[in-house]
Design a protein around this motif. Sequence first.
Motif, mmCIF file in Angstrom:
data_model
loop_
_atom_site.group_PDB
_atom_site.id
_atom_site.type_symbol
_atom_site.label_atom_id
_atom_site.label_comp_id
_atom_site.label_asym_id
_atom_site.label_seq_id
_atom_site.Cartn_x
_atom_site.Cartn_y
_atom_site.Cartn_z
ATOM 1 N N THR A 39 0.714 -1.410 0.157
ATOM 2 C CA THR A 39 0.161 0.182 0.183
ATOM 3 C C THR A 39 0.628 1.368 0.240
ATOM 4 O O THR A 39 1.891 1.753 0.385
ATOM 5 N N TRP A 40 0.322 2.407 -1.046
ATOM 6 C CA TRP A 40 1.143 2.942 -0.541
ATOM 7 C C TRP A 40 0.046 4.471 0.084
ATOM 8 O O TRP A 40 -0.156 6.131 -0.135
ATOM 9 N N HIS A 41 -0.561 4.368 1.108
ATOM 10 C CA HIS A 41 -1.723 5.411 2.359
ATOM 11 C C HIS A 41 -1.525 6.504 2.355
ATOM 12 O O HIS A 41 -1.510 7.912 1.848
ATOM 13 N N THR A 42 0.045 6.023 2.901
ATOM 14 C CA THR A 42 0.797 7.630 2.890
ATOM 15 C C THR A 42 1.645 7.809 2.641
ATOM 16 O O THR A 42 2.526 8.736 3.085
ATOM 17 N N GLN A 43 2.047 7.085 1.700
ATOM 18 C CA GLN A 43 3.751 6.516 0.580
ATOM 19 C C GLN A 43 3.241 7.854 -0.107
ATOM 20 O O GLN A 43 3.040 6.623 -0.921
ATOM 21 N N ARG A 44 3.510 8.804 -0.513
ATOM 22 C CA ARG A 44 3.040 9.671 -1.691
ATOM 23 C C ARG A 44 3.871 9.681 -2.477
ATOM 24 O O ARG A 44 4.314 10.484 -3.569
ATOM 25 N N ALA A 97 3.880 20.062 -0.110
ATOM 26 C CA ALA A 97 3.471 20.606 1.110
ATOM 27 C C ALA A 97 2.118 19.430 1.558
ATOM 28 O O ALA A 97 2.643 19.251 2.820
ATOM 29 N N ALA A 98 1.545 18.671 0.940
ATOM 30 C CA ALA A 98 0.810 17.440 1.769
ATOM 31 C C ALA A 98 1.290 16.301 1.860
ATOM 32 O O ALA A 98 0.860 15.166 2.719
ATOM 33 N N MET A 99 2.849 16.093 1.888
ATOM 34 C CA MET A 99 3.203 14.916 2.460
ATOM 35 C C MET A 99 3.665 14.329 3.419
ATOM 36 O O MET A 99 3.112 12.919 3.756
ATOM 37 N N ALA A 146 -6.265 17.414 0.744
ATOM 38 C CA ALA A 146 -6.488 18.548 0.624
ATOM 39 C C ALA A 146 -5.372 17.432 -1.208
ATOM 40 O O ALA A 146 -5.429 18.769 -1.695
ATOM 41 N N GLU A 147 -4.543 16.825 -1.105
ATOM 42 C CA GLU A 147 -3.027 16.411 -2.353
ATOM 43 C C GLU A 147 -4.189 16.208 -3.154
ATOM 44 O O GLU A 147 -4.407 16.621 -4.404
ATOM 45 N N LEU A 148 -5.605 15.161 -2.886
ATOM 46 C CA LEU A 148 -6.796 15.268 -4.254
ATOM 47 C C LEU A 148 -7.071 16.228 -4.245
ATOM 48 O O LEU A 148 -7.501 16.485 -5.639
ATOM 49 N N ALA A 149 -7.999 17.381 -3.940
ATOM 50 C CA ALA A 149 -8.259 18.745 -4.748
ATOM 51 C C ALA A 149 -7.540 19.318 -6.044
ATOM 52 O O ALA A 149 -7.796 19.940 -6.173
ATOM 53 N N GLU A 150 -6.412 19.258 -5.334
ATOM 54 C CA GLU A 150 -4.827 19.852 -6.550
ATOM 55 C C GLU A 150 -4.755 19.416 -7.585
ATOM 56 O O GLU A 150 -4.800 20.236 -8.753
ATOM 57 N N TRP A 151 -4.971 17.611 -8.049
ATOM 58 C CA TRP A 151 -4.959 17.381 -8.917
ATOM 59 C C TRP A 151 -5.280 17.349 -10.416
ATOM 60 O O TRP A 151 -4.956 17.613 -11.369
#
Length: 409
Positions: free
Chosen positions: A223-228, A305-307, A320-325
């Motif tokens: 999984t990469w849930h929090t490894q972005r 910044a969201a990493m 926040a990351e999702l909203a920027e893509w």
Amino acid sequence: MSIFEGFLSTPDMLDVLGDARFVAAMLRFEAALARAQAQAALIPDVAAQGIEACCRVELFDVPALVRESGRAGSVAIPLVKRLKEVVQLQQPDALPYVHLGSTSQDVIDSATVLVTREALALIEADLQRAIDALLALAPQHAHTPVLARTLMQPASVTSFGFKCAGWAAPLVRAQGRIAAAAAQALQVQLGGAVGTLAQMKGQGDAVRSNLARALGLRDGGATWHTQRDEWVALGCQLGLLVGSLGKIAADIALMGQYEVGELAEPTEPGRGGSSAMPHKRNPVASMVALAAAQRAPQRVAALLAAMPQVHERALGPWQAELAEWPGLLASAHGSVRALAGALPGLVVNAARMRANIDHLRAELPAQAANEWFDPALAQAAGEQALAQVQALRRQASDNFKPSKKDTAQ
């Protein structure tokens, strides 16, 4: 997106990024998950078939899902709830197996990857068009003299073909970097509640592998849930592309000023006109690319910044990351589509380029004019341009050849 954002992108990209397309991608994940679990003998085949039959976007009220996501904290929660309602009505025996062992981030991340893959295909197609146009202009104008400018002032003579080759080089490099980053980033997400796939009864790796194969995505092995890192790296490469396109647009806009008159974007009815002054030819392709270059850095910065996404699932940074893509992808395609449309028809005024050189020569002492502003200086620059074009064509051809690592896999 607002009225002011839409015209800075493209209808194709806005369609790919639309709510209905994203919900359809989420449903593709749910259908593929059920099939993958059936292949691993976790659920009955008939249950997987029943779930798949219910994963049709026309059965879902997309605007209602979007509205409910605010209260739920995730669009996946109302979607899975509605999917279970549909399955209960149409395939009740399959109900216990809907979304089995998965979590909301699995479906949202995987759907985002699927949508991004479609978006990248649009970007890559127009990037190739832009590269092809520049690699055609460069040899055509390899020996066309033009003023080189440093610090916004005339510096010496180069060739316009040399300038075009210089524009093309970062685009070719971006093409390769984006392809490499996408090969790593476009991976399936499946970890369950805390990334361990504990509910998969020891079949988690097999299910993830089956799921990745069904969706045509890479199986990253975990999984990469929090490894972005790999995901954000792709965003960084898109930001670099937008910056390189902005540099080209800035040069074209400056060379297209009336007082300079060396270049002009192609014209067509309704393009580049003024609401007040009928004589104007506004460089709208350059405008779109420059606007993207102003907007993309903030999007990339937000991804970085969201990493710091704490523990096993993030509260705030992931959202926040999702909203920027979408904004980043929209800006990237708006920029590359604008220049891909303008560059093949770019109007090159070689006579005006020469006249600008001659005008400057007339104002200078003969020694300085002959040393720095002799039009013959374009010959050496042109030979360099021709060599660079050949190298760039080879590099562009190599960008999509599988590496030894890929073939070994």
